[in-house]
Design a protein around this motif. Structure first.
Motif, short mmCIF file in Angstrom:
data_model
loop_
_atom_site.label_atom_id
_atom_site.label_comp_id
_atom_site.label_asym_id
_atom_site.label_seq_id
_atom_site.Cartn_x
_atom_site.Cartn_y
_atom_site.Cartn_z
N GLN A 1 76.17 17.13 18.15
CA GLN A 1 76.79 15.88 18.61
C GLN A 1 77.77 15.29 17.59
O GLN A 1 78.70 14.59 17.98
CB GLN A 1 75.70 14.86 18.97
CG GLN A 1 75.56 14.63 20.48
CD GLN A 1 75.06 15.83 21.25
OE1 GLN A 1 74.11 16.48 20.86
NE2 GLN A 1 75.72 16.15 22.36
N LEU A 2 77.61 15.57 16.30
CA LEU A 2 78.57 15.06 15.33
C LEU A 2 79.87 15.86 15.33
O LEU A 2 80.83 15.51 14.64
CB LEU A 2 77.96 15.02 13.92
CG LEU A 2 76.86 13.95 13.72
CD1 LEU A 2 76.24 14.08 12.33
CD2 LEU A 2 77.40 12.53 13.91
N LYS A 3 79.89 16.96 16.09
CA LYS A 3 81.18 17.63 16.36
C LYS A 3 81.28 17.89 17.86
O LYS A 3 81.81 18.90 18.32
CB LYS A 3 81.33 18.91 15.54
CG LYS A 3 80.36 20.03 15.84
CD LYS A 3 80.83 21.32 15.12
CE LYS A 3 79.81 22.42 15.29
NZ LYS A 3 80.10 23.59 14.46
N GLU A 4 80.75 16.93 18.61
CA GLU A 4 80.69 17.06 20.06
C GLU A 4 82.06 17.45 20.63
O GLU A 4 83.07 16.90 20.23
CB GLU A 4 80.22 15.74 20.69
CG GLU A 4 79.98 15.84 22.18
CD GLU A 4 79.23 14.64 22.73
OE1 GLU A 4 78.40 14.05 22.01
OE2 GLU A 4 79.47 14.26 23.89
N ALA A 5 82.04 18.39 21.56
CA ALA A 5 83.22 18.86 22.30
C ALA A 5 84.04 19.91 21.53
O ALA A 5 84.80 20.66 22.15
CB ALA A 5 84.12 17.70 22.72
N ASP A 6 83.90 19.98 20.21
CA ASP A 6 84.73 20.92 19.46
C ASP A 6 84.58 22.38 19.91
O ASP A 6 85.59 23.07 20.07
CB ASP A 6 84.47 20.81 17.95
CG ASP A 6 85.06 19.54 17.35
OD1 ASP A 6 85.84 18.86 18.06
OD2 ASP A 6 84.74 19.22 16.20
N PRO A 7 83.36 22.89 20.11
CA PRO A 7 83.27 24.32 20.48
C PRO A 7 83.96 24.64 21.81
O PRO A 7 84.47 25.73 21.99
CB PRO A 7 81.75 24.57 20.60
CG PRO A 7 81.11 23.46 19.84
CD PRO A 7 82.03 22.28 19.96
N HIS A 8 83.98 23.67 22.72
CA HIS A 8 84.62 23.92 24.02
C HIS A 8 86.14 23.83 23.92
O HIS A 8 86.85 24.39 24.74
CB HIS A 8 84.07 22.95 25.06
CG HIS A 8 82.56 23.00 25.18
ND1 HIS A 8 81.73 22.12 24.51
CD2 HIS A 8 81.75 23.87 25.83
CE1 HIS A 8 80.47 22.44 24.76
NE2 HIS A 8 80.45 23.49 25.55
N SER A 9 86.62 23.12 22.88
CA SER A 9 88.07 23.01 22.73
C SER A 9 88.71 24.34 22.39
O SER A 9 89.89 24.55 22.65
CB SER A 9 88.43 21.99 21.64
OG SER A 9 88.09 20.69 22.08
N TRP A 10 87.95 25.27 21.79
CA TRP A 10 88.52 26.59 21.50
C TRP A 10 89.06 27.24 22.77
O TRP A 10 89.94 28.10 22.72
CB TRP A 10 87.46 27.54 20.92
CG TRP A 10 86.85 27.17 19.61
CD1 TRP A 10 85.52 26.95 19.38
CD2 TRP A 10 87.49 27.02 18.33
NE1 TRP A 10 85.31 26.66 18.04
CE2 TRP A 10 86.50 26.70 17.39
CE3 TRP A 10 88.83 27.12 17.91
CZ2 TRP A 10 86.78 26.48 16.03
CZ3 TRP A 10 89.11 26.90 16.56
CH2 TRP A 10 88.10 26.58 15.64
N ALA A 11 88.50 26.87 23.93
CA ALA A 11 88.88 27.55 25.18
C ALA A 11 90.23 27.08 25.71
O ALA A 11 90.83 27.76 26.56
CB ALA A 11 87.80 27.30 26.24
N ILE A 12 90.73 25.95 25.22
CA ILE A 12 91.92 25.35 25.85
C ILE A 12 93.10 26.34 26.00
O ILE A 12 93.58 26.56 27.09
CB ILE A 12 92.36 24.05 25.12
CG1 ILE A 12 91.27 22.98 25.29
CG2 ILE A 12 93.69 23.53 25.67
CD1 ILE A 12 91.44 21.77 24.39
#
Ligand code: FES
Ligand SMILES: [Fe+2]
Ligand SMILES: [Fe+2]
Lengths: 342, 66
Positions: free
Chosen positions: A149-160
């Protein structure tokens, strides 16, 4: 963050290497050290391999204090990562079970994902937090969550950059909201930091890494695995969809639990925000992201569903670990003895 | 999404997704505040944060599948 303490032969070599050497000058150091055999009975519960994988992935996010940034693309480290990932992915495919997807339009995809999320019989940490968690257990719950949660959303941003069309627009709409819609201080990761501080916890990313069991690291490593490989872009989309679909109702329960323990805004803001936000996100993620992706490329469907099912399976194990410990009056975090250097 | 106006998606067994340019008012003409540019409005009647959806419809079966 600081480099964490090692948890076995592989992480010991890796962490020592990162701490001591510079990537370009010391090729032989890598050659000698990184050929350690990877032995683990169940990689999901291997402290040594999950910590190693976490460290290898973290080089691609924010890195570590005083570690040479060039390590990120060092061929030997990438080779070690690939060896661990191979075992990890195999295990994930095993526990995710077979995909039973019936081809259809974007709405049909969304509906099948919603069914999957509804049938997810994972243990209910949210009911436990709502009804009976003590203050210490609520703190432990936040400590487990903090590593994502302290880097929430970051792993999914790789997909952009790896998506296009409807799926990409959908991912951008969700991520924009996750990152606070342009409002400073409103990123979901920042709201989570406020929640942690409200319970007198350290909200620095990675502050509690040494206390997290392998299975918690596995759940965030799974996202990095899916996010960092273009080949697995369907999996990261499925992962995000199922996360969004299993969020609003549990977050309402978390909010209730923290209020029961006497907290209110700003501690509860993170949870309240997710009740409303994820009721929006789950629709977009199911129909437009996952559905849009499959409409564009029907061959990716099984990967989308695999990602979703793997997310459910791993998170069920995390929940089970927490509840088993709490129900027997124990801590769900690594104890001082477990953390003693081997 | 078009550059002007707003678009509403009726989600089967779920909320209305509204995106674009819109304001929401209650029965007294008071604006319902939101800092979201895309919202989900409850269609099932069970949400605890009406007019917004809170996902509760998933426990309710309020609309038959077609
Ligand atoms: S439509 Fe979602 S709670 Fe009513
Ligand atoms: Fe979020
Ligand atoms: Fe979300």
């Amino acid at each position: 963050m600081k480099l964490p303490p090692q948890r076995g032969p592989v992480s010991a070599e890796l962490i020592d290497l990162l701490r001591t050497f510079a990537p370009e000058n010391d090729q032989t150091a890598c050659d000698d050290r990184l050929v350690v055999p990877l032995e683990s009975e169940d990689i999901l519960f291997s402290d040594d391999l999950q910590l190693s994988l976490f460290v290898l992935y973290e080089l691609h996010y924010r890195g570590f204090d005083e570690v040479d940034e060039r390590w990120e693309w060092n061929p030997q480290l990438l080779a070690l990562r690939a060896r661990i990932e191979e075992q990890f992915e195999r295990k994930l495919r095993e526990i995710a079970m077979d995909v039973s997807y019936v081809p259809g339009d974007a709405q049909a995809v969304a509906q099948q994902l919603f069914t999957l999320a509804n049938d997810d019989g994972g243990p209910s940490v949210s009911n436990f937090i709502a009804r009976e968690a003590t203050l210490e257990q609520a703190q432990e719950f936040l400590i487990h969550k903090s590593i994502y949660q302290l880097k929430e959303a970051d792993p999914h941003s790789w997909a952009i950059p790896r998506l296009n069309g409807r799926g990409k627009s959908a991912l951008m709409e969700i991520q924009f909201d996750e990152y606070g819609a342009g409002r400073p201080g409103a990123m979901h990761s920042e709201l989570f930091a406020l929640t942690m501080r409200g319970l007198e916890l350290d909200a620095e990313f990675g502050a509690y890494i040494d206390r997290l069991p392998a299975i918690t690291l596995a759940s965030v490593n799974m996202m990095s695995l899916f996010g960092l490989h273009r080949r697995l872009r369907g999996c990261i989309a499925g992962h995000l969809a199922i996360y969004e679909m299993t969020s609003s109702i549990p977050n309402a329960r978390y909010a209730r639990g923290f209020r029961r323990l006497g907290f209110d805004t700003p501690v509860t803001d993170y949870f309240d925000e997710h009740v409303e936000a994820d009721a929006v996100h789950e629709q977009i993620a199911g129909r437009d992201l996952a559905g849009g992706l499959i409409e564009y490329d029907p061959t990716i469907a099984t990967e989308v569903f695999f990602g979703a099912q793997a997310a459910c399976a791993v998170d069920a194990l995390v929940g089970e670990h927490q509840l088993t410990a709490w129900r027997s009056g124990k801590s769900s975090l690594r104890t001082a003895t477990e953390r003693m250097p081997a | 999404m078009t550059s002007d106006g707003s678009k509403i998606v009726v989600c089967p067994q779920g909320p209305l997704i509204v995106r674009g340019e819109f304001t929401i008012e209650d029965g007294h003409g008071q604006e319902v505040p939101t800092n979201r540019t895309t919202v989900a409005l409850c269609r099932c009647g069970s949400s605890a944060i009406k007019p917004f959806c809170d996902g509760t419809h998933k426990l309710k079966n309020f609309e038959k599948r077609s």
